[in-house]
Design an enzyme around this catalytic site. Structure first.
Site, PDB file in Angstrom:
ATOM      1  CG  ASN B 223      -2.316  -0.464   0.863  1.00 28.02           C
ATOM      2  OD1 ASN B 223      -2.922   0.074  -0.048  1.00 28.02           O
ATOM      3  ND2 ASN B 223      -2.787  -1.476   1.559  1.00 28.02           N
ATOM      4  CG  ASN B 248      -7.310  -8.849   0.278  1.00 23.50           C
ATOM      5  OD1 ASN B 248      -7.885  -9.897  -0.011  1.00 23.50           O
ATOM      6  ND2 ASN B 248      -6.311  -8.371  -0.444  1.00 23.50           N
ATOM      7  CB  CYS B 311      -7.840  -2.971   7.936  1.00 19.36           C
ATOM      8  SG  CYS B 311      -9.513  -2.330   7.782  1.00 19.36           S
ATOM      9  CD1 TRP B 315     -14.522  -0.969   4.564  1.00 22.82           C
ATOM     10  CD2 TRP B 315     -15.010   1.199   4.410  1.00 22.82           C
ATOM     11  NE1 TRP B 315     -14.227  -0.585   3.299  1.00 22.82           N
ATOM     12  CE2 TRP B 315     -14.531   0.754   3.166  1.00 22.82           C
ATOM     13  CE3 TRP B 315     -15.392   2.537   4.546  1.00 22.82           C
ATOM     14  CZ2 TRP B 315     -14.415   1.606   2.060  1.00 22.82           C
ATOM     15  CZ3 TRP B 315     -15.288   3.377   3.443  1.00 22.82           C
ATOM     16  CH2 TRP B 315     -14.790   2.913   2.220  1.00 22.82           C
ATOM     17  CG  ASP B 316     -14.293  -4.524   4.732  1.00 18.07           C
ATOM     18  OD1 ASP B 316     -15.522  -4.553   4.857  1.00 18.07           O
ATOM     19  OD2 ASP B 316     -13.710  -4.093   3.729  1.00 18.07           O
ATOM     20  NE  ARG B 357     -16.463  -5.058   2.080  1.00 17.41           N
ATOM     21  CZ  ARG B 357     -15.993  -4.190   1.193  1.00 17.41           C
ATOM     22  NH1 ARG B 357     -16.459  -4.201  -0.047  1.00 17.41           N
ATOM     23  NH2 ARG B 357     -15.039  -3.338   1.521  1.00 17.41           N
TER      24      ARG B 357
END
Lengths: 589, 606
Positions: B223, B248, B311, B315-316, B357
Site C-alpha cells: 500500500n 483482505n 486496516c 470498515w472491514d 459487501r
C-alpha cells in the site's frame, strides 16, 4: 483415572451432595476403597505412612518385590486443570498415591497403575521428572527429588502397570464396603435372553453344544441357533468357520421376524471347500423368505486374499439365497495406528490451523467412524426396511463384526437404548461374544511398546454411539458420561468385567467369583443418576444417523477431555441435568 | 408442483401436499441453467443463506423465461426496488418509530462512561463534512482540537480519522478505530501524530498506545507504493506497532467459494471433506480474526493500554476486530440487546459497506465479501467454547444473517449512515431489531448464566486449532438430512416454557382437577412441538418432471405484498422447526434412508 479424595468422609459427602457429577461417583468409590481397610477400619491420616500402604497391600506381598522405593517426600505433581501440588508420593501394588501438604484440606490423588500407558523419565542433577501418560489420555508429571528414588519409582511403575497374570490384577483385590462378591455377576445370560423373547421360540433354540468350550473357545456356553439344526451339525459347521465361530443369532427384529446372525469367515481356502452343514444352517435361517444378505466387513479383495491363508467367503454357487456385500471396516493394527495419530494431533500445541486439519485427516479416525456408522446403517436397512435377515462377519468375527451388529441394534431396537438395555447389549455382544478385551486394550495411544494385538475397536464403538447420541440427544437413555466411563474402564478397571479375552478364560480365572461386576455397579441408584440421560424419551422408531462428513464430529469429550473447554461443556451438561430435575419436581408437585 | 414468481418471492407449491417454499429474490445469489435432460430443463438456484435449490422444468422455453426473469429480479438497480420499501408488517407509524428508537448509541456510550473527563463528543462531523462514511456523533479525546481532527482526517484514507469505539471503564483504556495513514514512503502529518498523542494521554494507566494494523505486513508494504501505508514508529512517540495478518476481502471471498464447493460435493468422503476444509483456508481466516480480537482484549484488559485498530479503509477487518474484541471484554454485548447495540455501533454506524459487501444492488462483484458472515461465525465459535456466557443462541445469529441479505428491514441497507438518511429509511422501512426483540423468546440460550458472566467478565478463549469447528448450521442450514434429528436446545426451551406455564397455572388454580391436568402437561412436554415440514429441496427433486410454470405475476398489488410479507416470517419460523429437526413419527417413516443400499454412503441432498 484421576481421582481426588478428600480425606474426611463427612467433608466429602457434603461436597458430594452439592455436585453430583459422574466424577464424584468415582471419588466415592475411591473413598470407600481407602476407608474400607479390613473390618471397616477407618484410616484418617494426614500423611500416608508405611503402615497405610501395608493395609492397601495386605494381600499383595508378591508384588512388593517390585517396589524398591515406596515413599517419596517432597514430590511435585502437575496435572491438567489443576495447579501444581507438593506432597508425598507412595507406590503400592496397584496404585500411585499422592497426598499434598495442604494442612487445611489435604487432597489425595489416586491413580490405578494399570491406567498408565507409558512413562518418560528425565534426569537433571539430583532430581528427576517422570511424565506419566495414561490410557485415558491424561498426561501427568511428577518431579521427584533424588535420582535413585526417581529411577526406582519409574521401574516400579513400568513393571506394575503391565502385569501379565490376570489373578494379580487389581479387580481381584478390590473390595469396596458397599458391594459384595455375593452380588450377581453380569446382567443376563443367553438362556435368560432367549426366554424373554417368546416370539423366537418357534424357530430357534438354545444350544449348549459349547458347554465345555470345546466347539468354540471364544463363544459362551450357550448360543441361539435355528431349531432345525442339531448339535452334531453345529460341531461340523464350527469346523468350517475360523476359530469355530459358527453362525449364531445375535438379534431378532420383532417387527418383521428378521434376524442378525454373526460368525467368522468360512474356511473355504484356495480349493473352495464346502460344508453342507454350514449351508444348511444358513438355509434354516432364511427358511421360506426369499433371500438374505451377508455383510462381509472386508473388501472383496481382502476376502479373496484370505483364501490363500485358508479363509474365504461364502460363494454365490453354494449359498444361492444369500447376497454378499463387502464393506471394508478397518480394525487391527490400522485402527490402532489411527488412534495413535489422532491422539498425537490432539496433544499438539501448535496454533497452526492447516496442520491440525491435515493431521486430523491423516489420522483417518473420523473416516473409520463414518464407515462403521454407514455399514451399521446398511445392516439396519437390510433388516428394518428391506425385511431380510443378515449374517455379518469379518475374519475372526470378534472385532468389526461385533461393532457393526451392536450399532445396528442400537439404531433399530429401542430396548437397547435404555441404560440397562445398552449395558446388557454390551455384555451380550462384547463380553460374552468374546471380544478379546485384554489383548485389544493392553495399551492405548501413548505406548512405545511394539504393537501386538492392540486395537481400539471398543473405543470406536463408543465413538459411534456418541455420534448417535449427538444426533439423537433424546433417544438414548444414557449420557456421554457413561461412554467416557466405559472407555476408561475398558483400559483399566477396578472391576472384573473387561478382564480376559473370552468367557472360557474368565471361567478359568474364576473372574465371576472373585471380582465385582462393573455393569451391576453402574446400575446402582447413585451411579445411575450420573449416567442416565435427563432428556431421555423413548421412541419406538429406528434412529437413522446421518453419515455426511459434515454431520460427524470429533468426540471432543474424550479426545480433548483434559482441556478447559471440555470442562465448560461438562458444566453446561450438568446445568441441563439440574434444570430437568428441577422441572420434574415442579411437574410432580 | 407449481412454481410462482411474484414481485418479491419465488414460491413453489407442491401439488401433492400443498407444502410451499418461498425464496426471497434478494436471497438469490446465482441462477444457473444446466444442459437439457430427458425430463426437462434443470435450473439451479443458489441462495445467500446457503440454500441450494434444484428445479426441473419440462419445457425449455419456460425455463428460459424463468431464468431471465430471475436474473432481472434478483438484482434491483435502485434502492427503491428493495423489499424493505414495500414490506409492511401491519404496524402504525408510532410502532415503526418506536422500533427505530430501540437502539440508542448515545445511551450506549453513556453506559461505557463517555463523555468523561478525558473523552468528549465532537460535532465536527455533524454534516458529514469531515468524513462522509462516519456517523454524525463521534467521540474523541478532550485534548484533540478541531484543527487536529481535521488535519488528521486529511492524512487518513477516506478521511476516517481515529475515533473512540469502546471505552474500558475499569482501566480507562480506549479502543479506537481509523483507516490507514496516507504515509507513502516518508510522508508525515503533525496533526495525526498529535491525535495519537492525545489518545495516549487520555489513558494514565499506560505510557504507550498500541497501533494494530490488522493486515498482513506484505499488504501494508504494498500500500505504501500507492501513497498509503502504516505508521512509522519513529514519527509517533509512544506507540507500539503490530501487524496481525487478517487477509483482505478478495481472499475471504475466494475462501468461502472454495469451502462451499467442497461441502456442496455429492457423496463427499471424510478425507476429501477435511482436505477441502483445510485447503479452503476458511477456518484459518476465522482463527486469525479471533486471534486479533484476543490480542486487542489482552492489551486493553490486561495491560490497561489503549489500542488503535485499523486496516486499509477501516470498515472491514477493523469492524471485525473491534466488535469481537468488545464482545470478549464486555458481558453486555453477549446479551441479546447488547449484541444488537454492538452491530449497530461497530458495523452499521461506522460504515461497513453492507450494500456492496452483500450485493444488495447490481454492483461490482469484486466488492462482495462475507466479512459480516465471518464475524457472526467468530461469535458462534465463541458460543461453542463458552456455552454459558451468551444470552442468545445460534438461531439469533442465523436470523440476523438471514436478514442482512433479505433486505426486508431497513437496518442494513446502504453503505453508511449518510446514505441511509438520504433514503429516509427510518420513515420508509422497519427496523429488524424491533422484530427480533418481539421474538426474543425464540433466541434465548437456556444455558445462559449471568452468574458465570459475573465470574468471567472477560472471556479468554483458547485458540488452539481444534476448538474451531465447521459451522454446519450456517452453511448447511437447509440440508436437513445433515442435522441432528433431535435438539437439546429446543427441548430445554420447551421444557422451560412448560414449567413456567405450570408455575403460573399452579398459582392460579388450586383445585385438584387442575393439578392433574398440570401433571399431564409436565409429563409430555415435547409432544406439543409441531411436526416440521419435510425438506423442500429433496421433494422438488423427487417431483422431477412434474413442474409447471405458473403465471408470472411481476406486478403485485400492495395487499398481496402484505400477505407475502407476513408469510415470509411464518415460513421462517417453520424452518426453525426444520433446522433442529424434531423427531416425529410420520417423518421417520416417510423419510428415505440416509444410508442407501446401493452406495452404502450418505445420499446428499441438494
Amino acid at each position: 483415572m484421576a481421582v481426588h479424595v478428600q480425606n474426611k468422609r463427612k467433608l466429602f459427602l457434603d461436597s458430594y451432595h452439592q455436585t453430583n457429577r459422574a466424577q464424584r461417583s468415582r471419588e466415592r468409590e475411591a473413598v470407600a476403597f481407602i476407608f474400607s481397610g479390613e473390618g471397616g477400619e477407618v484410616i484418617c491420616s494426614r500423611r500416608l505412612d508405611h503402615r497405610t500402604i501395608q493395609i492397601f497391600d495386605r494381600q499383595l506381598m508378591e508384588l512388593s518385590e517390585h517396589i524398591k522405593t515406596a515413599n517419596v517426600e517432597d514430590a511435585v505433581l502437575r496435572q491438567p486443570l489443576h495447579p501444581a501440588a507438593r506432597g508425598t508420593l507412595c507406590v503400592t501394588g496397584h496404585h500411585l498415591l499422592f497426598s499434598d501438604r495442604e494442612e487445611s484440606s489435604p487432597q489425595h490423588f489416586l491413580l490405578l497403575l494399570r491406567n498408565i500407558d507409558a512413562i518418560e523419565k528425565r534426569m537433571s542433577g539430583s532430581s528427576g521428572t517422570i511424565t506419566i501418560k495414561c490410557k485415558d489420555l491424561c498426561v501427568l508429571q511428577l518431579d521427584i527429588p533424588g535420582m535413585e528414588q526417581c529411577l526406582n519409582i519409574a521401574r516400579s511403575i513400568e513393571t506394575l502397570s503391565c502385569l501379565e497374570n490376570v489373578s494379580e490384577m487389581y479387580p481381584f483385590f478390590y473390595r469396596p464396603s458397599d458391594q459384595s462378591l455375593k452380588d450377581q455377576w453380569g446382567l443376563s445370560s443367553t438362556e435368560k435372553h432367549y426366554s424373554q423373547m417368546t416370539d423366537l421360540h418357534d424357530r430357534w433354540r438354545v444350544s449348549s453344544v459349547n458347554r465345555d468350550y470345546s466347539v468354540c473357545p471364544t463363544y459362551p456356553q450357550a448360543v441361539i441357533v435355528p431349531k432345525d439344526i442339531n448339535d452334531e451339525m453345529l460341531v461340523k459347521a464350527a469346523k468350517f468357520r475360523h476359530g469355530g465361530r459358527f453362525p449364531v443369532l445375535c438379534y431378532y427384529h420383532r417387527k418383521n421376524g428378521m434376524v442378525i446372525m454373526r460368525s467368522s469367515q468360512p474356511l473355504t481356502g484356495a480349493n473352495r471347500k464346502r460344508c453342507r452343514e454350514d449351508e444348511l444352517l444358513l438355509q434354516a435361517v432364511i427358511d421360506g423368505s426369499d433371500k438374505g444378505y451377508i455383510i462381509d466387513t472386508r473388501s472383496s479383495q481382502q476376502a479373496q486374499q484370505a483364501r490363500m491363508t485358508g479363509g474365504g467367503f461364502e460363494s454365490k454357487s453354494c449359498y444361492s439365497c444369500w447376497k454378499r456385500l463387502h464393506r471394508q471396516v478397518e480394525r487391527g493394527k490400522a485402527l490402532q495406528e489411527s488412534l495413535i495419530k489422532l491422539v498425537e494431533a490432539c496433544g499438539n500445541d501448535s496454533h497452526n490451523m492447516d496442520r491440525w486439519l491435515s493431521k486430523l485427516e491423516n489420522s483417518k479416525w473420523l473416516s473409520h467412524v463414518q464407515t462403521a456408522l454407514s455399514t451399521a446403517g446398511l445392516l439396519a436397512e437390510c433388516v428394518e426396511r428391506d425385511g431380510h435377515s443378515v449374517l455379518v462377519h469379518c475374519s475372526e468375527g470378534t472385532d468389526s463384526t461385533l461393532l457393526i451388529s451392536t450399532v445396528a441394534q442400537l439404531i433399530m431396537d429401542p430396548c437397547c437404548r435404555t441404560l440397562e438395555g445398552f449395558l446388557a447389549l454390551l455384555e451380550r455382544e462384547w463380553v460374552q461374544a468374546g471380544h478379546p478385551f485384554q489383548k485389544r486394550c493392553a495399551h492405548s495411544a501413548y505406548s512405545h511398546a511394539r504393537l501386538q494385538q492392540e486395537s481400539p475397536v471398543f473405543l470406536l464403538l463408543l465413538d459411534c454411539v456418541w455420534q448417535l447420541l449427538h444426533q439423537f440427544p433424546l433417544a438414548l437413555g444414557f449420557s456421554e458420561a457413561l461412554l467416557l466411563r466405559l472407555a476408561t474402564e475398558a483400559y483399566a478397571s477396578s472391576y472384573g468385567t473387561f478382564l480376559c479375552n473370552s468367557d472360557k478364560e474368565r471361567c478359568v480365572s474364576r473372574v465371576k467369583e472373585k471380582t465385582l461386576c462393573l455393569f451391576q455397579a453402574l446400575l446402582r441408584p447413585k451411579e445411575r443418576r450420573c449416567y442416565a440421560n435427563p432428556l431421555y424419551e423413548r421412541t419406538e422408531l429406528a434412529i437413522w444417523p446421518s453419515v455426511h462428513p459434515q454431520s460427524l464430529q470429533l468426540w471432543r469429550g474424550y479426545f480433548l477431555r483434559w482441556t478447559q473447554q471440555a470442562r465448560h461443556l461438562e458444566e453446561a451438561q450438568e446445568e441441563i441435568r439440574n434444570m430437568v430435575i428441577l422441572w420434574e419436581k415442579m411437574a410432580l408437585t | 408442483g407449481t412454481l410462482y414468481l411474484t414481485a418479491t418471492h419465488l414460491i413453489f407449491v407442491e401439488s401433492s401436499s400443498n407444502n410451499s417454499t418461498s425464496i426471497l429474490h434478494h436471497h438469490i445469489a446465482s441462477v444457473e441453467k444446466l444442459s437439457l435432460t430427458t425430463t426437462g430443463c434443470p435450473l439451479v438456484i443458489q441462495c445467500r443463506n446457503f440454500r441450494v435449490v434444484h428445479f426441473v422444468i419440462q419445457r425449455e422455453r419456460d425455463c428460459h423465461d424463468v431464468y431471465s426473469s430471475l436474473l432481472r429480479l434478483r438484482q434491483p438497480v435502485s434502492y427503491e426496488e428493495l423489499y424493505a420499501f414495500s414490506y409492511n408488517p401491519k404496524q402504525n407509524d408510532q410502532q415503526r418509530e418506536e422500533g427505530w428508537q430501540l437502539i440508542d448509541l448515545g445511551a450506549e456510550f453513556e453506559r461505557m462512561g463517555v463523555p468523561c473527563d478525558q473523552w468528549q463528543l465532537t460535532d465536527v462531523n455533524r454534516d458529514y463534512k469531515v468524513c462522509e462514511t462516519y456517523p454524525r456523533d463521534l467521540y474523541v479525546p478532550i485534548t484533540a482540537s478541531k484543527p487536529i481532527i481535521v488535519g488528521s482526517s486529511k492524512f487518513r484514507s477516506k478521511g476516517r480519522f481515529p475515533v473512540l469505539t469502546y471505552f474500558y471503564q475499569e482501566k480507562k483504556a480506549a479502543v479506537c478505530r481509523c483507516s490507514q495513514p496516507l504515509s507513502g514512503f516518508s510522508a508525515r502529518c503533525l496533526e495525526d501524530e498529535s491525535m495519537l498523542q492525545a489518545i495516549s494521554k487520555a489513558n494514565h494507566n499506560s505510557r504507550f498506545v498500541y497501533v494494530m494494523d490488522t493486515r498482513p505486513k506484505l499488504n501494508a508494504l504494498a500500500n505504501r507504493a500507492a501513497g498509503k501505508g502504516y505508521e512509522n514508529e519513529d514519527n509517533y512517540s509512544n506507540i507500539r506497532f503490530q501487524f496481525v495478518g487478517i487477509e483482505n476481502i478478495h481472499v475471504m471471498r475466494t475462501s468461502l467459494q472454495k469451502l462451499l464447493e467442497v461441502t456442496g460435493t455429492r457423496s463427499l468422503s471424510m478425507s476429501d471433506y477435511l482436505v477441502g476444509l483445510e485447503s479452503s483456508g476458511w477456518l484459518r481466516h476465522i482463527k486469525a480474526i479471533v486471534d486479533a480480537a484476543i490480542f486487542l482484549t489482552k492489551a486493553v484488559t490486561g495491560e490497561g493500554a489503549s489500542v488503535l485498530v485499523h486496516c486499509s479503509d477501516g470498515w472491514d477487518r477493523t469492524a471485525q476486530v473491534c466488535s469481537l474484541g468488545s464482545l470478549l471484554m464486555d458481558p453486555y454485548y453477549r446479551t441479546i440487546k447488547g449484541f444488537m447495540v454492538l452491530i449497530e455501533k461497530d458495523w452499521i454506524s461506522f460504515g461497513h459497506k453492507f450494500a456492496d459487501r452483500c450485493d444488495q444492488l447490481d454492483g461490482d462483484p469484486k466488492e462482495v465479501s462475507p466479512i459480516f458472515t465471518q464475524f457472526l461465525e467468530c461469535v458462534w465459535q465463541l458460543t461453542e467454547q463458552f456455552p454459558q456466557s451468551f444470552e442468545f443462541s445460534e438461531w439469533f445469529l442465523l436470523q440476523i444473517h438471514e436478514h442482512v441479505h433479505s433486505c426486508q428491514y431497513g437496518n442494513f441497507l446502504g453503505n453508511n449512515q449518510r446514505q441511509r438518511e438520504e433514503l429516509q429509511l427510518r420513515d420508509r422501512t422497519h427496523s429488524l431489531w424491533a422484530f427480533l426483540m418481539s421474538e426474543k423468546q425464540n433466541y434465548l440460550n437456556p444455558f445462559y448464566s449471568p452468574a458465570f458472566s459475573e465470574l468471567h467478565p472477560v472471556l479468554e478463549p483458547s485458540t488452539l486449532p481444534y476448538h474451531f469447528k465447521f459451522w454446519r448450521n450456517m452453511y448447511h442450514q437447509f440440508d436437513r438430512s445433515m442435522h441432528p434429528r433431535q435438539s437439546i436446545l429446543k427441548t430445554i426451551l420447551t421444557l422451560r416454557e412448560n414449567s413456567r406455564n405450570g408455575e403460573s397455572m399452579l398459582q392460579a388454580l388450586e383445585n385438584v382437577s387442575a393439578l392433574t391436568e398440570l401433571q399431564q402437561l409436565g409429563v409430555t412436554p415435547v409432544a406439543t412441538s409441531e411436526p416440521p415440514a419435510p425438506p423442500p429441496t429433496r421433494d422438488q427433486r423427487s417431483n422431477d418432471g412434474q413442474e409447471e410454470v405458473g403465471e408470472e405475476a411481476i406486478e403485485g398489488t400492495d395487499t398481496e405484498r402484505t400477505v407475502e410479507g407476513s408469510s415470509a416470517t411464518e415460513s421462517r419460523k417453520q424452518r426453525y422447526g426444520e433446522l433442529e429437526g424434531t423427531y416425529n413419527s410420520e417423518l421417520a417413516k416417510e423419510e428415505p434412508a440416509v444410508v442407501s443400499l446401493e452406495f452404502g454412503v450418505a445420499r446428499m441432498t441438494c
